[in-house]
Write a protein that holds these residues in place. Structure first.
Motif, mmCIF file in Angstrom:
data_model
loop_
_atom_site.group_PDB
_atom_site.id
_atom_site.type_symbol
_atom_site.label_atom_id
_atom_site.label_comp_id
_atom_site.label_asym_id
_atom_site.label_seq_id
_atom_site.Cartn_x
_atom_site.Cartn_y
_atom_site.Cartn_z
ATOM 1 N N THR A 15 -9.550 20.874 -26.888
ATOM 2 C CA THR A 15 -9.959 21.686 -28.033
ATOM 3 C C THR A 15 -9.914 20.802 -29.276
ATOM 4 N N ARG A 16 -10.436 21.333 -30.379
ATOM 5 C CA ARG A 16 -10.434 20.521 -31.594
ATOM 6 C C ARG A 16 -9.015 20.229 -32.054
ATOM 7 N N TRP A 17 -8.126 21.198 -31.911
ATOM 8 C CA TRP A 17 -6.748 20.976 -32.326
ATOM 9 C C TRP A 17 -6.091 19.918 -31.452
ATOM 10 N N GLU A 18 -6.336 20.006 -30.131
ATOM 11 C CA GLU A 18 -5.762 18.995 -29.240
ATOM 12 C C GLU A 18 -6.278 17.609 -29.598
ATOM 13 N N MET A 37 -4.838 28.339 -19.853
ATOM 14 C CA MET A 37 -6.053 28.491 -20.661
ATOM 15 C C MET A 37 -5.801 29.326 -21.896
ATOM 16 N N GLY A 38 -5.187 30.487 -21.667
ATOM 17 C CA GLY A 38 -4.879 31.380 -22.786
ATOM 18 C C GLY A 38 -3.977 30.704 -23.795
ATOM 19 N N ARG A 39 -3.005 29.938 -23.246
ATOM 20 C CA ARG A 39 -2.050 29.279 -24.124
ATOM 21 C C ARG A 39 -2.740 28.263 -25.031
ATOM 22 N N ARG A 40 -3.701 27.514 -24.437
ATOM 23 C CA ARG A 40 -4.391 26.487 -25.228
ATOM 24 C C ARG A 40 -5.229 27.119 -26.332
ATOM 25 N N LYS A 41 -5.927 28.187 -25.950
ATOM 26 C CA LYS A 41 -6.742 28.903 -26.952
ATOM 27 C C LYS A 41 -5.871 29.398 -28.091
ATOM 28 N N MET A 42 -4.689 29.919 -27.678
ATOM 29 C CA MET A 42 -3.799 30.491 -28.678
ATOM 30 C C MET A 42 -3.311 29.398 -29.626
ATOM 31 N N GLU A 95 -4.750 26.633 -30.389
ATOM 32 C CA GLU A 95 -5.859 26.287 -31.269
ATOM 33 C C GLU A 95 -5.955 27.296 -32.411
ATOM 34 N N ALA A 96 -5.920 28.581 -32.039
ATOM 35 C CA ALA A 96 -6.076 29.630 -33.054
ATOM 36 C C ALA A 96 -4.928 29.600 -34.048
ATOM 37 N N ILE A 97 -3.695 29.438 -33.523
ATOM 38 C CA ILE A 97 -2.531 29.443 -34.407
ATOM 39 C C ILE A 97 -2.622 28.296 -35.414
ATOM 40 N N CYS A 120 -5.231 28.789 -38.017
ATOM 41 C CA CYS A 120 -4.727 29.707 -39.046
ATOM 42 C C CYS A 120 -3.789 28.978 -39.998
ATOM 43 N N LEU A 121 -2.863 28.193 -39.419
ATOM 44 C CA LEU A 121 -1.909 27.467 -40.258
ATOM 45 C C LEU A 121 -2.631 26.526 -41.218
ATOM 46 N N MET A 122 -3.673 25.858 -40.698
ATOM 47 C CA MET A 122 -4.395 24.916 -41.542
ATOM 48 C C MET A 122 -5.090 25.637 -42.684
ATOM 49 N N VAL A 123 -5.786 26.723 -42.339
ATOM 50 C CA VAL A 123 -6.481 27.478 -43.385
ATOM 51 C C VAL A 123 -5.456 27.984 -44.394
#
Lengths: 293, 329, 283
Positions: free
Chosen positions: A186-189, C1-6, C8-10, C13-16
């Motif tokens: 992913t982009r974050w990774e 998979m879910g963990r990686r997506k999460m 990324e999302a977290i 959010c932190l960056m924004v």
């Protein structure tokens, strides 16, 4: 022919003279740091001779009129305020820089980046004023203490660290970012494993730059940190950093014996702290790089 | 074995206002090597990068149409791109080792996808490095930084890194253009070996490489699909005049130029005017070869010539700055 | 998979959130200072020197500090420029030869950059005592020069390093000497960058208070000679803020607005300048 030759000699001579001049300027500038160190050492020698170094550094009693000079509270004050500023500023700056470099649409970056550069140039007195204004906002007052100093300092450091790290992040070649994306990261990774790693030296330099400023910041901190000569034990305690000590007392020191020497020792201690921090960061970085590069 | 693996329907890609790909529809067969050929700047790389959706990382890109991989439309916004990219490996033009050790480079993908077992990782790393014949060269220095390998070794490492996540499809973007002849040969040999397990799509501006490797050929020109089909048909009996010209054009050693013109250092539109003046002096059917170093000329000059009714046989990058453009009156 | 997506999302959010916090806080800071400062800002602030009883809330302005700050910063920037440019040019490979020496000089400059301005101030004060000087415009300029040199030299060095070897070779191929190349080609090519560096240093110089606290002194008059003490904006703000009178404190905020405006003008000027001057740059 004669004329051409003499012109050539003239140009060669000018080149040589210019080179000499540049060399002298360079040596002069490079040795300023040494001059400053020697000057401060000479001037603080009387107190170093009169008192053992361990007492100066680790005694908590500061009472110049009785001849007691313990720098411990001030050193701790500097460390607490700078450390707290680091804890607040580092994550905010690095995350913001990553967002601007890796995620933000061009338009957002084009807006935020110049603003950060502008803010990085705002004088510290203005940050101090803001600190006082924010502190006096009534109701939610947190008082004049380490926390206030740390926050003001963090806000001062953030634009510099963010702006420089963003530039460093953007120098990471697109190829290796895409290599990471292409295996399904992913982009974050990608940001975490590849971008941060590849730009570590530059980011470290940005952090050192920001923190050298934080260590030595005088006015903004002086205005909000409380200035009580006792080593803080929590962020809600007031503190008295070395810079504030020098700034507040320099005018009135002449009458008390050893006082001026003590204040210049404070400047020397500050200089040594900044140097140690710089060198330690460089060494740590060199070590990490040897393992990765 | 030749079941369709990727099918592209009405794919158009825009960068800002310019069109990179115009309404492309075709199918790419499975477990074969498909070569995308055409002059530089014709959209080969864009097409390749659409297949693993890497084009999204460029700002202001718009895509329409769909690409089906195993019957699933990958342009679907809800699709998990990381899973897609796990299934589709990429070998880039320039070797791009990640800033970590040789071992970590190969293990990077599996780790990202949740492999934590030390033994399984060791096995994957060894397998993949053996597949690309790098194992014996690096087995004693797996902890060394990947950047210390030679360029040819780096490219093989990158191939191993793509294979480590067990993809089904392998996209190669001019994978040998940065390599010396020996390393290029090694990579080509590996690709031929790999096609029994993988569907390989390779972009190349080297027609000889396409002839050597390809089972299936796609010819693009200025963002348009000119021709596609099995390699032997396209190379031996091209249906389209432009394909014939392109294939012939790259054997330019055999073609006689009636006039050559060096337009290096001239800018658009002057180089266009000079070329037109030179063409005026030539007889119908004669061939003019011009050399330019102005990047806008590379795309604009052929377009202008075609618009004026001349036939552009080839435009080809000679070195870092210079391009040759071959035009028939 | 879910963990990686999460994850990324977290982190997204932190960056924004970080960007919003950073930009938000910095904007509020400026808005707060301007909002408090503007009401107290009037023409007399920038056209008059302090009259009797100014610090008790009576008539006058801070023209002395504005002019003083400009004197100090302009003097220091000119001096620092004259010293920094040769240093930055000398750091090129043609002159310095060994990369090690260049590395050492850059290290020294980085260390100088990190030295707190109050330490510069204390050092300057020692030197002035030694020379028997009193706090003066000259002392302030010298200390600010020392403070600005590393900023300017390092920033110039960074731009000069971007000049391609090809460009320099073209000049050498025409028979130019090193210094002719340095002055006529290199300096010309990076002129925008060099001036931006100078303006950056000017901004630091005009905003710094700690280094001139003991070296420039403070006075209500506009200095007429280099040996007169001189007032400065940051110190004017600091002193006015220290008084117990609310009217005077309001004027501190107004002075901060003036300082902010100067900084803003410098920033805009540097942007315009680098755009204007970029036309002779070979891309």
């Amino acid at each position: 022919m004669e004329k051409g030759l003499s012109r050539l000699i003239g140009r060669r001579w000018a080149d040589l003279a210019a080179t000499r001049l540049m060399f002298v300027a360079t040596v002069f500038v490079a040795s300023v740091a040494v001059f400053i160190g020697i000057g401060l050492l000479l001037k603080s020698w009387p107190i170093l001779e009169a008192r053992p170094l361990s007492e100066l550094l680790f005694s908590s009693v500061w009472c110049p009129s009785r001849g007691e000079f313990g720098f411990y509270p001030f050193i701790m004050g500097t460390l607490w305020v700078t450390g707290l500023a680091g804890i607040i500023a580092l994550p905010l700056s690095l995350l913001s820089a990553l967002y601007l470099a890796e995620y933000a649409p061009n338009k957002v970056r084009a807006l935020v980046k110049p603003a950060l550069d502008l803010l990085a140039g705002i004088p510290s007195v203005v940050y101090g004023i803001w600190g006082i204004l924010a502190l006096s906002l009534g109701g939610i007052s947190i008082g004049f203490n380490v926390l206030a100093g740390g926050i003001v300092l963090a806000i001062m450091v953030i634009p510099v660290v963010t702006s420089v790290s963003e530039e460093v992040f953007r120098t990471v070649p697109r190829d290796i970012k895409e290599a990471s994306l292409a295996v399904g990261a992913t982009r974050w990774e990608t940001a975490k494993h590849v971008v941060m790693r590849a730009s570590l030296p530059g980011v470290a330099a940005a952090v050192v730059l920001g923190f050298s400023r934080a260590f030595g910041e005088t006015m903004a901190v002086l205005m909000v940190v409380g200035n009580v000569a006792r080593a803080p034990s929590s962020v809600m305690d007031p503190a008295y950093p070395l810079t504030a000590l020098i700034a507040n007392n320099y005018g009135e020191m002449m009458s008390v014996p050893l006082y001026d020497s003590a204040l210049l020792l404070a400047a020397l201690v500050l200089l040594v702290m900044v140097l140690v921090f710089n060198v330690a960061a460089r060494l740590a970085l060199a070590r990490v790089q040897r393992r990765w590069a | 074995m030749n079941e369709t693996c990727i099918s592209i329907r009405h794919l158009s890609v825009f960068y800002g206002k310019s069109v990179a790909l115009k309404d492309i529809s075709l199918s790419i067969p499975g477990r074969q090597i498909t070569a995308i050929i055409g002059p530089s700047g014709c959209g080969k790389t864009t097409l390749l990068r659409s297949i693993n959706r890497l084009i999204e990382s460029t700002d202001e890109t718009r895509v329409s149409g769909e690409i089906l991989v195993d019957g699933q439309n990958i342009m679907d916004r809800r699709l998990d791109v990381t899973a897609l990219r796990k299934k589709i490996g990429l070998l880039a033009q320039k070797p791009s080792p990640l800033p970590m050790s040789i071992y970590d480079n190969v293990a990077y993908g599996p780790r990202i996808h949740g492999e934590r077992d030390r033994k399984a990782l060791d096995r994957t790393v060894q397998d993949c490095l053996q597949t690309v014949s790098l194992w014996d060269e690096v087995k004693h220095r797996l902890r060394a930084p990947a950047s210390r390998l030679s360029v040819g070794q780096q490219q093989r490492l990158c191939l191993a890194r793509s294979l480590a996540v067990r993809p089904e499809i392998l996209l190669c973007d001019e994978p040998t253009s940065a390599l010396d002849p020996v390393s290029s040969q090694t990579i080509e040999k590996k690709l031929v070996e790999l096609k029994k397990d993988y569907t390989i799509v390779i972009v190349t501006h080297n027609i000889h490489q396409a002839i050597r490797l390809a089972d299936y050929v796609i010819h693009l020109y200025l963002g348009e699909l000119v021709e596609h089909g099995p390699a032997n048909e396209v190379f031996e009996h091209p249906k389209e005049e432009r394909t014939r010209a392109y294939i012939n054009g790259t054997f330019l050693a055999d073609i006689k130029f009636d006039k050559e013109l060096d337009l290096k250092g001239t800018k658009c539109p002057y180089n266009f005017v000079y070329a037109k003046l030179a063409l005026d002096d030539l007889a119908e059917g004669n061939i003019l070869r011009i050399i330019v170093d102005d990047p806008t000329a590379v795309t604009e000059l052929p377009r202008g010539m075609e618009a004026d009714g001349y036939e552009v046989l080839n435009s080809n990058q000679l070195n870092k700055t210079d391009w040759e453009i071959v035009i028939r009156k | 998979m879910g963990r990686r997506k999460m994850e990324e999302a977290i982190f997204k959010c932190l960056m924004v959130a970080s960007v919003v916090i950073v930009v938000g806080v910095l904007l509020t800071m400026i808005v707060m200072v301007i909002w408090r400062g503007l009401p107290a800002l009037d023409l007399s602030m920038i056209t008059q020197t302090p009259k009797g009883g100014y610090y008790l809330g009576r008539e006058g302005g801070i023209l002395n500090a504005i002019v003083g700050s400009l004197y100090l910063a302009i003097g220091a920037t000119v001096l620092a420029f004259v010293i920094s440019l040769p240093v930055a040019l000398f750091l090129q490979r043609e002159y310095i030869g060994r990369a090690r020496f260049a590395g050492l000089v850059r290290l020294c400059l980085d260390i100088l950059w990190g030295i707190p301005s109050i330490v510069y101030g204390a050092f300057g004060f020692i030197i002035m005592l030694y020379l028997g000087m009193r706090a003066s415009l000259l002392g302030g300029i010298v200390v600010l020069t020392l403070l600005e040199i590393p900023i300017m030299a390092r920033a110039m060095d960074e731009v000069i390093r971007t000049v391609s070897a090809d460009l320099k070779d073209a000049s050498y191929a025409l028979g130019a000497t090193r210094s002719e190349t340095a002055v006529k080609v290199v300096t010309r090519q990076v002129l925008p960058g060099i001036l931006t560096a100078a303006l950056l240093a000017f901004g630091r110089g005009i905003g710094d208070a700690a280094s001139i606290l003991f070296t420039a002194g403070y006075t209500d008059r506009i200095p007429t000679s280099l040996l007169d003490p001189v007032a400065s904006l940051p110190l004017a703000i600091f002193f006015q803020l220290g008084t117990p009178f609310p009217e005077v404190r309001e004027r501190a905020y107004a002075s901060a607005v003036i300082l902010l405006v100067i900084i803003l003008l410098i920033s805009i000027a540097s942007r315009l300048l680098s755009r204007r001057l970029a036309k002779h740059v070979v891309k």
